[in-house]
Enzyme design. Structure first.
Site: not given
Ligand SMILES: NC(=O)c1ccc[n+]([C@@H]2O[C@H](COP(=O)([O-])OP(=O)(O)OC[C@H]3O[C@@H](n4cnc5c(N)ncnc54)[C@H](OP(=O)(O)O)[C@@H]3O)[C@@H](O)[C@H]2O)c1
Length: 336
Positions: A33, A158, A185-186, A188, A201
């Protein structure tokens, strides 16, 4: 387009500009995302001619493996890293798999940070989350409170893994003078989110549920009371802020990236905004047998506002509308 996406040289800039590249920015989690949002913002004109952007996913390297992580860094030789890769999920997936969240994220984070240190990366920006803060706290939450008490029991795996990024950043700074930092971030949301109802989420899950309820002509069932309150940030706003942090923010201490406290909404209000955007006219039902999670985690964006007083966030309803439009247009290929 300013800036280069690897494998996609801009037509108006040729060899000359490529030789001007001084920053190679590796984005782990580049297919998620947040990663997709950064890629879009860079491609839409926020990239700079001296930057080359490389977006990678688990297909390029499994970052739980230290040898694959090292090989990835050797291949791309980044000067800067935006570290997004993580095991991520909503409340119910967290409750089921706290141990997996802890172990996977601890391995990923240690491999990325230590390989970045060993290979001389100038700056790493990692990603924490406001849901890692202590459960019992005063509001609003600010950057100084991360380690002040246990996190909510629903996502302790987590949360503790994410908190350790801050500990490591401090260590790399004190022992090695590294500029590794983190943003907080809050919640997303935006295009390319995980719209899985069980594991995703709350907001993308609700979008998917409204889509299905509309198709079947049934009521929309919202899990929980609808009363908990959240600050949501649009992924494209977060992406623009990530670019600023990478280029300008010079502290090791993390910074909260959030809309203001006054923009917090209840889950009920979020569901209503989605219903309106999707033109859903059915009933909203609240399943109070399901957990609410943390009641609120109101965060202060005062630090961000001190640096960027004029930053304009996309209004919540507009961002919800754009996300719903993206989901409707990409239903077949969306993660769900
Ligand atoms: N979403 C939210 O509301 C939110 C809020 C606060 C903070 N965050 C943080 O923001 C960051 C991005 O979140 P997101 O929502 O964009 O996550 P996401 O959509 O679930 O994407 C996760 C990404 O991490 C990669 N990944 C997962 N396991 C991996 C591994 N073992 N080796 C290499 N790559 C791996 C995935 O690759 P594949 O596509 O190949 O699986 C994907 O590109 C994270 O650190 C998360 O904790 C998210």
């Amino acid at each position: 387009m300013k800036g280069h996406l690897r494998g996609q040289e801009p037509p108006e800039i040729g060899f000359l500009a490529m030789s001007e590249v001084t920053k190679r920015i590796l984005v782990t989690g580049g297919t998620g995302l947040v990663g997709r949002a950064i890629e879009k913002v860079v491609a839409d004109g926020e990239g700079r001619p001296d930057e080359e952007w490389i977006f990678v996913s688990s297909r390029d390297a499994d970052l739980t493996s230290s040898s694959e992580t090292k090989a990835l860094f050797e291949r791309h030789k980044p000067t800067h890293v935006i570290h997004l890769a993580a095991m991520v999920g909503g409340l119910f997936k967290n409750i089921r798999s706290n141990l997996d969240f802890w172990r996977t994220n601890i391995h990923i984070n240690d491999n990325v940070l230590h390989t970045a240190h060993e290979s001389g990366v100038q700056k790493v920006v990692s990603c924490l989350s406001t849901c890692i803060f202590p459960d019992k706290t005063t509001y609003p939450i600010d950057e100084t409170m991360i380690h002040n008490g246990p996190p909510h029991s629903s996502n302790f795996g987590y949360s503790y893994a994410k908190r350790m990024i801050d500990v490591q950043n401090r260590g790399y700074s004190e022992q090695h003078g590294r500029r590794f930092t983190a943003v907080i971030p809050t919640n997303v949301f935006g295009p390319h989110d995980n719209f899985n109802i069980e594991d995703g989420h709350v907001l993308p899950g609700l979008i998917h549920k409204v889509y299905l309820a509309k198709q079947s002509g049934s009521a929309l069932t919202v899990w929980g009371t609808g009363k908990p309150r959240r600050q949501f940030i649009y992924s494209l706003d977060l992406a623009r802020l990530f670019l600023w942090v990478l280029r300008e923010y010079d502290e090791v201490e993390p910074i909260i990236l959030s809309v203001g406290e006054e923009d917090e909404v209840s889950i009920r209000e979020a569901a209503e905004a989605i219903a309106e955007a999707m033109e859903f006219r059915g009933e909203l039902v609240f399943d109070t047998t399901k957990s609410d999670g943390q009641f609120k985690k109101t965060a202060s964006n005062a630090k961000l506002r001190r640096y960027l007083p004029g930053f304009q966030f996309t209004p919540f309803r507009k961002a919800v509308k754009e996300t719903c439009a993206w989901f409707n247009a990409n239903y077949a290929s969306a993660r769900k």
